[in-house]
Design a protein around this motif. Structure first.
Motif, PDB file in Angstrom:
ATOM      1  N   ASP A  33       0.844  -1.192   0.000  1.00 15.52           N
ATOM      2  CA  ASP A  33       0.000   0.000   0.000  1.00 15.52           C
ATOM      3  C   ASP A  33       0.885   1.250   0.000  1.00 15.52           C
ATOM      4  O   ASP A  33       0.828   2.077   0.893  1.00 15.52           O
ATOM      5  CB  ASP A  33      -0.929  -0.007   1.213  1.00 15.52           C
ATOM      6  N   ASN A  34       1.736   1.326  -1.016  1.00 16.82           N
ATOM      7  CA  ASN A  34       2.607   2.477  -1.182  1.00 16.82           C
ATOM      8  C   ASN A  34       2.498   2.905  -2.640  1.00 16.82           C
ATOM      9  O   ASN A  34       1.696   2.349  -3.388  1.00 16.82           O
ATOM     10  CB  ASN A  34       4.051   2.109  -0.787  1.00 16.82           C
ATOM     11  N   THR A  35       3.303   3.859  -3.076  1.00 20.30           N
ATOM     12  CA  THR A  35       3.182   4.370  -4.442  1.00 20.30           C
ATOM     13  C   THR A  35       3.862   3.447  -5.460  1.00 20.30           C
ATOM     14  O   THR A  35       4.806   2.715  -5.128  1.00 20.30           O
ATOM     15  CB  THR A  35       3.823   5.761  -4.561  1.00 20.30           C
ATOM     16  N   ASP A  36       3.393   3.525  -6.692  1.00 20.71           N
ATOM     17  CA  ASP A  36       4.037   2.783  -7.772  1.00 20.71           C
ATOM     18  C   ASP A  36       5.474   3.255  -7.966  1.00 20.71           C
ATOM     19  O   ASP A  36       6.359   2.450  -8.270  1.00 20.71           O
ATOM     20  CB  ASP A  36       3.255   2.924  -9.079  1.00 20.71           C
ATOM     21  N   GLU A  37       5.708   4.556  -7.768  1.00 20.48           N
ATOM     22  CA  GLU A  37       7.062   5.099  -7.915  1.00 20.48           C
ATOM     23  C   GLU A  37       8.005   4.460  -6.895  1.00 20.48           C
ATOM     24  O   GLU A  37       9.146   4.111  -7.216  1.00 20.48           O
ATOM     25  CB  GLU A  37       7.059   6.623  -7.732  1.00 20.48           C
ATOM     26  N   TRP A  38       7.525   4.312  -5.655  1.00 24.39           N
ATOM     27  CA  TRP A  38       8.340   3.679  -4.614  1.00 24.39           C
ATOM     28  C   TRP A  38       8.667   2.246  -5.022  1.00 24.39           C
ATOM     29  O   TRP A  38       9.811   1.815  -4.941  1.00 24.39           O
ATOM     30  CB  TRP A  38       7.579   3.711  -3.284  1.00 24.39           C
ATOM     31  N   TYR A  39       7.650   1.531  -5.470  1.00 26.47           N
ATOM     32  CA  TYR A  39       7.814   0.122  -5.843  1.00 26.47           C
ATOM     33  C   TYR A  39       8.772  -0.033  -7.028  1.00 26.47           C
ATOM     34  O   TYR A  39       9.656  -0.887  -7.011  1.00 26.47           O
ATOM     35  CB  TYR A  39       6.443  -0.469  -6.160  1.00 26.47           C
ATOM     36  N   GLU A  40       8.601   0.785  -8.047  1.00 30.42           N
ATOM     37  CA  GLU A  40       9.434   0.688  -9.249  1.00 30.42           C
ATOM     38  C   GLU A  40      10.886   1.085  -8.977  1.00 30.42           C
ATOM     39  O   GLU A  40      11.778   0.696  -9.730  1.00 30.42           O
ATOM     40  CB  GLU A  40       8.856   1.558 -10.370  1.00 30.42           C
ATOM     41  N   ALA A  41      11.132   1.837  -7.906  1.00 34.91           N
ATOM     42  CA  ALA A  41      12.501   2.240  -7.561  1.00 34.91           C
ATOM     43  C   ALA A  41      13.316   1.066  -7.011  1.00 34.91           C
ATOM     44  O   ALA A  41      14.544   1.131  -6.971  1.00 34.91           O
ATOM     45  CB  ALA A  41      12.480   3.380  -6.549  1.00 34.91           C
ATOM     46  N   ILE A  42      12.643   0.002  -6.606  1.00 30.18           N
ATOM     47  CA  ILE A  42      13.351  -1.181  -6.099  1.00 30.18           C
ATOM     48  C   ILE A  42      13.889  -1.955  -7.300  1.00 30.18           C
ATOM     49  O   ILE A  42      13.146  -2.232  -8.247  1.00 30.18           O
ATOM     50  CB  ILE A  42      12.398  -2.080  -5.279  1.00 30.18           C
ATOM     51  N   PRO A  43      15.171  -2.319  -7.302  1.00 30.51           N
ATOM     52  CA  PRO A  43      15.717  -3.076  -8.434  1.00 30.51           C
ATOM     53  C   PRO A  43      14.891  -4.345  -8.693  1.00 30.51           C
ATOM     54  O   PRO A  43      14.515  -5.061  -7.759  1.00 30.51           O
ATOM     55  CB  PRO A  43      17.140  -3.420  -7.990  1.00 30.51           C
ATOM     56  N   ALA A  44      14.582  -4.607  -9.954  1.00 24.09           N
ATOM     57  CA  ALA A  44      13.692  -5.710 -10.333  1.00 24.09           C
ATOM     58  C   ALA A  44      14.124  -7.048  -9.738  1.00 24.09           C
ATOM     59  O   ALA A  44      13.278  -7.850  -9.327  1.00 24.09           O
ATOM     60  CB  ALA A  44      13.594  -5.804 -11.850  1.00 24.09           C
ATOM     61  N   TYR A  65      18.473   7.283  12.090  1.00 20.88           N
ATOM     62  CA  TYR A  65      17.141   6.805  12.419  1.00 20.88           C
ATOM     63  C   TYR A  65      16.198   7.264  11.319  1.00 20.88           C
ATOM     64  O   TYR A  65      16.334   8.383  10.819  1.00 20.88           O
ATOM     65  CB  TYR A  65      16.664   7.393  13.753  1.00 20.88           C
ATOM     66  N   TYR A  66      15.242   6.438  10.954  1.00 24.31           N
ATOM     67  CA  TYR A  66      14.319   6.776   9.870  1.00 24.31           C
ATOM     68  C   TYR A  66      13.116   5.843   9.938  1.00 24.31           C
ATOM     69  O   TYR A  66      13.051   4.952  10.789  1.00 24.31           O
ATOM     70  CB  TYR A  66      15.032   6.672   8.513  1.00 24.31           C
ATOM     71  N   THR A  67      12.149   6.062   9.040  1.00 25.43           N
ATOM     72  CA  THR A  67      11.049   5.116   8.910  1.00 25.43           C
ATOM     73  C   THR A  67      11.301   4.282   7.669  1.00 25.43           C
ATOM     74  O   THR A  67      11.909   4.757   6.696  1.00 25.43           O
ATOM     75  CB  THR A  67       9.684   5.828   8.813  1.00 25.43           C
ATOM     76  N   ALA A  68      10.866   3.042   7.706  1.00 25.32           N
ATOM     77  CA  ALA A  68      11.073   2.136   6.579  1.00 25.32           C
ATOM     78  C   ALA A  68       9.765   1.402   6.281  1.00 25.32           C
ATOM     79  O   ALA A  68       8.924   1.235   7.168  1.00 25.32           O
ATOM     80  CB  ALA A  68      12.181   1.138   6.901  1.00 25.32           C
ATOM     81  N   TYR A  69       9.618   0.981   5.045  1.00 23.96           N
ATOM     82  CA  TYR A  69       8.462   0.206   4.591  1.00 23.96           C
ATOM     83  C   TYR A  69       9.027  -1.057   3.966  1.00 23.96           C
ATOM     84  O   TYR A  69       9.738  -0.990   2.958  1.00 23.96           O
ATOM     85  CB  TYR A  69       7.674   1.035   3.575  1.00 23.96           C
TER      86      TYR A  69
END
Length: 109
Positions: A33-44, A65-69
């Motif tokens: 449940d995140n953006t397509d841009e976020w998903y596509e940024a992950i190497p295939a 420190y940060y938030t991660a998905y």
């Protein structure tokens, strides 16, 4: 797939299977449940399947420190390594109960 298929609940301490960070679960999405841009940024070659639980983490590594998905397939339990130092942990949780954090009662509202 639904929440009952989630391996980790809110307050669980986890670490990434590949990358050097760990964190505490603050929310669970039954599937991506995140953006397509976020998903596509992950190497295939390492892009996870969308039909699995995804976790929102208060995360930390040796530098910051940060938030991660993160997808379920990329997480492992890490409670044996003690508390997470993320500065927002105390805002959401009352502390550790064994290897997991306990939500503040007001967080249920």
């Amino acid at each position: 797939m639904n929440d009952k298929n989630a391996k980790f609940g809110i307050g669980a301490i986890v670490r990434h299977r590949v990358y050097p960070f760990r964190g505490v679960v603050v929310d669970v999405d039954p599937e991506f449940d995140n953006t397509d841009e976020w998903y596509e940024a992950i190497p295939a070659e390492v892009r996870p399947n969308k039909e699995q639980p995804f976790y929102h983490l208060l995360a930390e590594n040796s530098d910051s420190y940060y938030t991660a998905y993160v997808s379920q397939q990329n997480l492992l339990p890490d409670g044996e390594n003690g508390p997470v130092s993320h500065p927002d942990v105390d805002d959401m949780f009352d502390g550790l109960d064994g290897e997991r954090y306990v939500l503040h009662p007001e967080a249920f509202n």
